[in-house]
Design a protein around this motif. Structure first.
Motif, PDB file in Angstrom:
ATOM      1  N   SER A 172       0.753  -1.392  -0.104  1.00  0.00           N
ATOM      2  CA  SER A 172      -0.003  -0.028   0.038  1.00  0.00           C
ATOM      3  C   SER A 172       0.757   1.400  -0.009  1.00  0.00           C
ATOM      4  O   SER A 172       2.105   1.054   0.294  1.00  0.00           O
ATOM      5  CB  SER A 172      -0.761  -0.131   1.184  1.00  0.00           C
ATOM      6  OG  SER A 172      -0.248   0.405   2.370  1.00  0.00           O
ATOM      7  N   GLY A 173       0.239   2.426  -0.140  1.00  0.00           N
ATOM      8  CA  GLY A 173       0.855   3.783  -0.228  1.00  0.00           C
ATOM      9  C   GLY A 173      -0.207   4.847   0.159  1.00  0.00           C
ATOM     10  O   GLY A 173      -1.273   4.484  -0.014  1.00  0.00           O
ATOM     11  N   THR A 174       0.420   5.797   0.133  1.00  0.00           N
ATOM     12  CA  THR A 174      -0.309   7.152   0.382  1.00  0.00           C
ATOM     13  C   THR A 174       0.073   7.982  -0.523  1.00  0.00           C
ATOM     14  O   THR A 174       1.106   8.278  -0.920  1.00  0.00           O
ATOM     15  CB  THR A 174      -0.443   7.720   1.746  1.00  0.00           C
ATOM     16  OG1 THR A 174       0.794   7.970   2.323  1.00  0.00           O
ATOM     17  CG2 THR A 174      -1.033   6.325   2.816  1.00  0.00           C
ATOM     18  N   PHE A 175      -0.712   9.080  -0.940  1.00  0.00           N
ATOM     19  CA  PHE A 175      -0.612  10.242  -1.483  1.00  0.00           C
ATOM     20  C   PHE A 175      -1.689  11.248  -1.244  1.00  0.00           C
ATOM     21  O   PHE A 175      -2.686  10.864  -1.503  1.00  0.00           O
ATOM     22  CB  PHE A 175      -0.610   9.835  -3.220  1.00  0.00           C
ATOM     23  CG  PHE A 175      -0.507  11.173  -3.995  1.00  0.00           C
ATOM     24  CD1 PHE A 175       0.661  11.875  -4.237  1.00  0.00           C
ATOM     25  CD2 PHE A 175      -1.614  11.787  -4.742  1.00  0.00           C
ATOM     26  CE1 PHE A 175       0.780  12.901  -5.034  1.00  0.00           C
ATOM     27  CE2 PHE A 175      -1.524  13.025  -5.770  1.00  0.00           C
ATOM     28  CZ  PHE A 175      -0.287  13.449  -5.611  1.00  0.00           C
ATOM     29  N   ARG A 176      -1.040  12.405  -0.859  1.00  0.00           N
ATOM     30  CA  ARG A 176      -1.922  13.386  -0.069  1.00  0.00           C
ATOM     31  C   ARG A 176      -2.774  12.706   0.928  1.00  0.00           C
ATOM     32  O   ARG A 176      -2.294  12.258   1.901  1.00  0.00           O
ATOM     33  CB  ARG A 176      -2.821  14.167  -1.287  1.00  0.00           C
ATOM     34  CG  ARG A 176      -1.631  14.964  -2.181  1.00  0.00           C
ATOM     35  CD  ARG A 176      -2.608  15.930  -3.092  1.00  0.00           C
ATOM     36  NE  ARG A 176      -1.809  16.445  -3.861  1.00  0.00           N
ATOM     37  CZ  ARG A 176      -1.890  16.746  -5.199  1.00  0.00           C
ATOM     38  NH1 ARG A 176      -2.991  16.687  -5.631  1.00  0.00           N
ATOM     39  NH2 ARG A 176      -1.191  17.290  -5.844  1.00  0.00           N
ATOM     40  N   GLN A 177      -4.196  12.859   0.782  1.00  0.00           N
ATOM     41  CA  GLN A 177      -5.090  11.969   1.650  1.00  0.00           C
ATOM     42  C   GLN A 177      -5.748  10.661   0.960  1.00  0.00           C
ATOM     43  O   GLN A 177      -6.977  10.541   0.931  1.00  0.00           O
ATOM     44  CB  GLN A 177      -6.049  12.976   2.026  1.00  0.00           C
ATOM     45  CG  GLN A 177      -5.672  14.097   2.860  1.00  0.00           C
ATOM     46  CD  GLN A 177      -6.620  14.649   3.773  1.00  0.00           C
ATOM     47  OE1 GLN A 177      -7.710  14.638   3.305  1.00  0.00           O
ATOM     48  NE2 GLN A 177      -6.300  15.573   4.701  1.00  0.00           N
ATOM     49  N   VAL A 178      -4.753  10.060   0.184  1.00  0.00           N
ATOM     50  CA  VAL A 178      -5.292   8.931  -0.723  1.00  0.00           C
ATOM     51  C   VAL A 178      -4.660   7.626  -0.041  1.00  0.00           C
ATOM     52  O   VAL A 178      -3.340   7.610  -0.129  1.00  0.00           O
ATOM     53  CB  VAL A 178      -5.343   8.947  -2.211  1.00  0.00           C
ATOM     54  CG1 VAL A 178      -5.478   7.754  -2.895  1.00  0.00           C
ATOM     55  CG2 VAL A 178      -6.156  10.216  -2.612  1.00  0.00           C
ATOM     56  N   LEU A 179      -5.384   6.574   0.161  1.00  0.00           N
ATOM     57  CA  LEU A 179      -4.799   5.323   0.555  1.00  0.00           C
ATOM     58  C   LEU A 179      -4.925   4.369  -0.614  1.00  0.00           C
ATOM     59  O   LEU A 179      -6.162   4.240  -1.245  1.00  0.00           O
ATOM     60  CB  LEU A 179      -5.440   4.766   1.798  1.00  0.00           C
ATOM     61  CG  LEU A 179      -5.084   3.243   2.230  1.00  0.00           C
ATOM     62  CD1 LEU A 179      -3.538   3.330   2.479  1.00  0.00           C
ATOM     63  CD2 LEU A 179      -5.809   2.707   3.207  1.00  0.00           C
ATOM     64  N   TRP A 180      -3.940   3.894  -1.369  1.00  0.00           N
ATOM     65  CA  TRP A 180      -3.891   2.955  -2.307  1.00  0.00           C
ATOM     66  C   TRP A 180      -3.296   1.574  -2.200  1.00  0.00           C
ATOM     67  O   TRP A 180      -2.566   1.550  -1.244  1.00  0.00           O
ATOM     68  CB  TRP A 180      -3.506   3.574  -3.585  1.00  0.00           C
ATOM     69  CG  TRP A 180      -2.200   4.132  -3.668  1.00  0.00           C
ATOM     70  CD1 TRP A 180      -1.774   5.541  -3.291  1.00  0.00           C
ATOM     71  CD2 TRP A 180      -0.955   3.662  -3.544  1.00  0.00           C
ATOM     72  NE1 TRP A 180      -0.461   5.703  -3.157  1.00  0.00           N
ATOM     73  CE2 TRP A 180       0.169   4.435  -3.520  1.00  0.00           C
ATOM     74  CE3 TRP A 180      -0.479   2.247  -3.849  1.00  0.00           C
ATOM     75  CZ2 TRP A 180       1.509   4.247  -3.657  1.00  0.00           C
ATOM     76  CZ3 TRP A 180       1.057   2.009  -3.864  1.00  0.00           C
ATOM     77  CH2 TRP A 180       1.922   3.017  -4.090  1.00  0.00           C
ATOM     78  N   ILE A 181      -3.722   0.598  -2.886  1.00  0.00           N
ATOM     79  CA  ILE A 181      -3.279  -0.672  -2.898  1.00  0.00           C
ATOM     80  C   ILE A 181      -2.310  -0.834  -3.991  1.00  0.00           C
ATOM     81  O   ILE A 181      -2.642  -0.425  -5.163  1.00  0.00           O
ATOM     82  CB  ILE A 181      -4.030  -1.745  -2.914  1.00  0.00           C
ATOM     83  CG1 ILE A 181      -5.052  -1.744  -1.675  1.00  0.00           C
ATOM     84  CG2 ILE A 181      -3.445  -3.241  -2.813  1.00  0.00           C
ATOM     85  CD1 ILE A 181      -4.264  -1.636  -0.160  1.00  0.00           C
ATOM     86  N   GLY A 182      -0.985  -1.282  -4.047  1.00  0.00           N
ATOM     87  CA  GLY A 182      -0.145  -1.373  -5.408  1.00  0.00           C
ATOM     88  C   GLY A 182      -0.744  -2.490  -6.138  1.00  0.00           C
ATOM     89  O   GLY A 182      -1.369  -3.513  -5.618  1.00  0.00           O
TER      90      GLY A 182
END
Length: 150
Positions: A71-81
């Motif tokens: 996973s990772g984050t960008f600004r206020q977004v949680l994402w799955i790789g």
């Protein structure tokens, strides 16, 4: 209203991730969690463009084997790789060289870290999607990816 091309994971992959995220969702109820039916890997964002030939040439791309991982984050977004052989698809779709395939699952703060490794799956098609704030997603076109070894 915006237009983008995407890969939607199969139902068993979505179910696996959904189940893995349940304890994290309970621990972070204030996050805005994306509904699993909307989970997708954006291939290319077209913005306010009119549908045209955005998927042209993708039918010659070999269907990649993918896996959701980490996973990772960008600004206020949680994402799955997303791991897998996506270079050919990225090149054919004319995506920027810094394209980082991912699947957005939540927005807000604070964002947790997610340890996840899903099963492998084959992306068999790319879809052209129109997103509207109230109506949601509408699939406008589909292009199957090549599964032949020729």
């Amino acid at each position: 209203m915006s237009l983008f091309s995407a890969i939607f994971p199969p139902a068993d992959v979505v179910d696996e991730l959904h189940d893995a995220l349940l304890p994290i969702r309970r621990a972070h109820p204030r996050l805005r969690w994306q509904h699993p039916a909307r989970w997708h890997v954006t291939v290319r964002f077209f913005g306010e463009a009119e549908p045209a030939d955005q998927l042209a040439g993708l039918d010659r791309v070999t269907a990649p084997v993918l896996r959701l991982r980490g996973s990772g984050t960008f600004r206020q977004v949680l994402w799955i790789g997303v791991d897998g052989a996506l270079a050919e698809l990225g090149e054919a779709a004319h995506v920027p060289p810094d394209w980082r395939p991912h699947l957005t699952v939540a927005r807000g703060a604070p964002l947790p870290h997610v340890e996840f490794t899903g099963r492998e799956w084959t992306a068999t098609e790319v879809v052209l999607v129109r997103s509207r704030p109230v109506e949601g997603y509408a699939v406008l076109d589909r292009v199957p990816l090549s599964t032949s070894n020729a």
